[in-house]
Motif scaffolding. Sequence first.
Motif, short mmCIF file in Angstrom:
data_model
loop_
_atom_site.label_atom_id
_atom_site.label_comp_id
_atom_site.label_asym_id
_atom_site.label_seq_id
_atom_site.Cartn_x
_atom_site.Cartn_y
_atom_site.Cartn_z
N PHE A 74 -14.42 0.36 -0.56
CA PHE A 74 -13.00 0.20 -0.26
C PHE A 74 -12.84 -1.02 0.63
O PHE A 74 -13.51 -1.15 1.65
CB PHE A 74 -12.44 1.44 0.45
CG PHE A 74 -12.41 2.66 -0.41
CD1 PHE A 74 -11.33 2.91 -1.26
CD2 PHE A 74 -13.46 3.57 -0.40
CE1 PHE A 74 -11.31 4.04 -2.06
CE2 PHE A 74 -13.44 4.70 -1.20
CZ PHE A 74 -12.36 4.93 -2.03
N THR A 75 -11.96 -1.92 0.23
CA THR A 75 -11.74 -3.14 1.00
C THR A 75 -10.30 -3.60 0.84
O THR A 75 -9.56 -3.09 0.00
CB THR A 75 -12.71 -4.25 0.55
OG1 THR A 75 -12.56 -5.38 1.41
CG2 THR A 75 -12.45 -4.67 -0.89
N MET A 76 -9.91 -4.58 1.63
CA MET A 76 -8.57 -5.14 1.53
C MET A 76 -8.52 -6.21 0.45
O MET A 76 -9.50 -6.91 0.21
CB MET A 76 -8.15 -5.76 2.87
CG MET A 76 -8.00 -4.76 3.99
SD MET A 76 -6.69 -3.55 3.67
CE MET A 76 -5.24 -4.61 3.65
N ASN A 81 -0.75 -6.41 1.53
CA ASN A 81 -1.29 -5.28 2.28
C ASN A 81 -1.72 -4.19 1.30
O ASN A 81 -1.11 -3.13 1.19
CB ASN A 81 -0.23 -4.75 3.25
CG ASN A 81 -0.79 -3.72 4.19
OD1 ASN A 81 -2.00 -3.65 4.41
ND2 ASN A 81 0.08 -2.90 4.74
N THR A 83 -5.09 -1.97 -0.48
CA THR A 83 -6.48 -1.53 -0.43
C THR A 83 -7.03 -1.48 -1.84
O THR A 83 -6.40 -0.95 -2.75
CB THR A 83 -6.60 -0.15 0.23
OG1 THR A 83 -6.07 -0.22 1.57
CG2 THR A 83 -8.05 0.29 0.29
#
Length: 313
Positions: A74-76, A81, A83
């Motif tokens: 899981f990352t940006m 904004n 995920t």
Amino acid sequence: MDTHTTIETIKNVEKLLGTFPFDDELATIIRSNVVENIHSHSKKQKKHIKYEDRLIAQKIEESKEFSKENEVLFTMADEGNVTVAMKYEMYKDKMYDLLSDNDTYVPVNSNPLGSLQKNVKELLYKWNEQGYLGRVYHRFALTQTDTALSKIYGLPKIHKEGVPLRPIVSAVNSPTYFLSKTVDKILKACLSKAESYIKNSHFISQVTKIKVPRDHIGFSLDIKALFPSTPLDLTVQAVEKRFCYIRERHDITLQELIDAIKFLMENTYFTYEGKVYHQIHGTPMGSPVSPTFSDLVMMAFKLVVQLYRKLPA
């Protein structure tokens, strides 16, 4: 923690981050450390924490287990904004694809950490004695002994086909981080912002007012990999041409400033999956001074274009 719920603590941290001008990289590290501390506190004080805190700690643990069992990262996302959930193997393949660009990155066999620490320490000692750091530091604060090599990670560009990654070299706590911030402060304090600089909100408000005729097409231009494409020689030339303004506000000599710039751009080392790499071209995204270097080069290009347009055909 005893008088605040986890949610209230996170709200206070976000308020703090919004009040002071933290860069994105440092803000991310602060958030990560806060989450780790909250989790650690919740595990140690299970009988003395509020129900909300226990529930959040449980969800954090469940999320970690899910991520581990399913090999999901899981990352940006790179923009917005958002995920992103991605299979870890897919993420690694994309990272190694980035690092296979031998014109930008090369693997190295020896660890340069000791040499970097020594060279940066000597330079900072000298600048500290000459008053270039903004204030006088105790020598122990400049030893660099607790630093480590930068780490690289990728942010998915979900708005692009194939979802490539944008490489971010996290320079926080690296030997060159403080030097990079110092050079950036000197340049920003002495040089004006680029005329083309504009806030996103202002840009959006202006663009929405533009009416494109039916027989016209609106388009935008972008530079591919701006930071890694920023050449050292053009960066040096741009600083040399503007040094008269720097000299008015700072005591640093041109040669000392150029030497520091060359050192920063020639010594970008980072690790990925236990291997050490050297970025041999451009400046890394993740270094505090990189946006300023790129702005200087782009301003120089703009002046060339403006001059060319004024020449007779």
